[in-house]
Design an enzyme around this catalytic site. Structure first.
Site, PDB file in Angstrom:
ATOM      1  N   GLY A 221      -5.258  -3.873   7.571  1.00  0.00           N
ATOM      2  CA  GLY A 221      -5.298  -3.187   6.283  1.00  0.00           C
ATOM      3  C   GLY A 221      -3.976  -3.276   5.567  1.00  0.00           C
ATOM      4  O   GLY A 221      -3.133  -4.123   5.872  1.00  0.00           O
ATOM      5  N   ASN A 222      -3.794  -2.394   4.607  1.00  0.00           N
ATOM      6  CA  ASN A 222      -2.546  -2.340   3.853  1.00  0.00           C
ATOM      7  C   ASN A 222      -2.224  -0.891   3.525  1.00  0.00           C
ATOM      8  O   ASN A 222      -2.988  -0.002   3.866  1.00  0.00           O
ATOM      9  CB  ASN A 222      -2.650  -3.208   2.594  1.00  0.00           C
ATOM     10  CG  ASN A 222      -3.751  -2.736   1.684  1.00  0.00           C
ATOM     11  OD1 ASN A 222      -3.682  -1.652   1.125  1.00  0.00           O
ATOM     12  ND2 ASN A 222      -4.791  -3.544   1.554  1.00  0.00           N
ATOM     13  N   ARG A 223      -1.131  -0.685   2.841  1.00  0.00           N
ATOM     14  CA  ARG A 223      -0.639   0.672   2.607  1.00  0.00           C
ATOM     15  C   ARG A 223      -1.073   1.282   1.274  1.00  0.00           C
ATOM     16  O   ARG A 223      -0.534   2.294   0.858  1.00  0.00           O
ATOM     17  CB  ARG A 223       0.880   0.679   2.699  1.00  0.00           C
ATOM     18  CG  ARG A 223       1.389   0.376   4.080  1.00  0.00           C
ATOM     19  CD  ARG A 223       2.917   0.459   4.129  1.00  0.00           C
ATOM     20  NE  ARG A 223       3.380   0.271   5.472  1.00  0.00           N
ATOM     21  CZ  ARG A 223       3.809  -0.875   5.972  1.00  0.00           C
ATOM     22  NH1 ARG A 223       3.823  -1.953   5.211  1.00  0.00           N
ATOM     23  NH2 ARG A 223       4.218  -0.963   7.209  1.00  0.00           N
ATOM     24  N   SER A 224      -2.012   0.683   0.582  1.00  0.00           N
ATOM     25  CA  SER A 224      -2.417   1.200  -0.722  1.00  0.00           C
ATOM     26  C   SER A 224      -2.963   2.618  -0.594  1.00  0.00           C
ATOM     27  O   SER A 224      -3.834   2.894   0.227  1.00  0.00           O
ATOM     28  CB  SER A 224      -3.480   0.294  -1.339  1.00  0.00           C
ATOM     29  OG  SER A 224      -3.898   0.839  -2.573  1.00  0.00           O
TER      30      SER A 224
END
Length: 185
Positions: free
Chosen positions: A41-44
């Site tokens: 995933g990512n940190r959004s």
């Protein structure tokens, strides 16, 4: 960036210039499962999408937010569709897109996902290393652009380095959208 986009969306004080229009906004970051507990995933956080949704609603729009893993308070005047992965976001956006007047695609959609996700939890005692084969996800914005009627399409490009702005401009052309917001990551 958020303040500038909000100012543009806000227009004149108290403006209801989006009344009768539907704005579709994607927000948050997708998570692509490796197993039942692990993901890529990512940190959004989804804050940008939430702010844009609030601004569009304040201008009178009917707002639909396709949300990927966003843990923020929800406005009862906005309709939310949860879509945790790139595939579910694609499906939700495709379902909502024909009825919208404007698409603001600011979610951080994974570019790749594991080819297979293991049911249950991987047992780390069985191996010293893990290799995860990845495959590309569908470019949702480009796909919707090809389906567009007369909607306004806004994309976001998280880029970095001295050529980031040029890469963002290239995305605008390749994806055939009206506006690309360059986020210098």
């Amino acid at each position: 960036i958020v303040a500038r986009v909000e100012a543009v969306l806000a227009g004149a004080s108290g403006s209801r210039d989006l009344a009768g229009r539907t704005v579709l906004i994607s927000a948050g970051g997708t998570r692509e499962p490796i197993d039942a507990v692990r993901y890529v995933g990512n940190r959004s956080s989804g804050r940008m999408g939430w702010a844009l949704a609030d601004a569009a609603r304040a201008r009178g729009a009917e707002v639909v937010v396709v949300a990927a893993n966003v843990d923020l308070p929800r406005d009862p005047g906005i309709r939310y569709v949860d879509a945790p992965t790139a595939a579910t976001m694609r499906d939700a956006c495709r379902a909502e897109f024909p009825a919208c007047d404007m698409l603001v695609m600011c979610a951080a959609v994974a570019d790749y996902r594991p080819v297979t996700a293991t049911d249950g939890k991987l047992d780390k005692s069985r191996a010293d290393a893990l290799t995860v084969e990845m495959e590309r996800t569908t470019d949702i914005l480009a796909e919707l652009s090809a389906m567009r009627d007369d909607q306004v399409l806004v994309g976001f490009a998280a880029e970095h380095g001295p050529d980031g702005l040029e890469r963002a401009r290239g995305k605008r052309t390749r994806k055939a959208v009206d506006i690309v917001v360059h986020n210098d990551a």
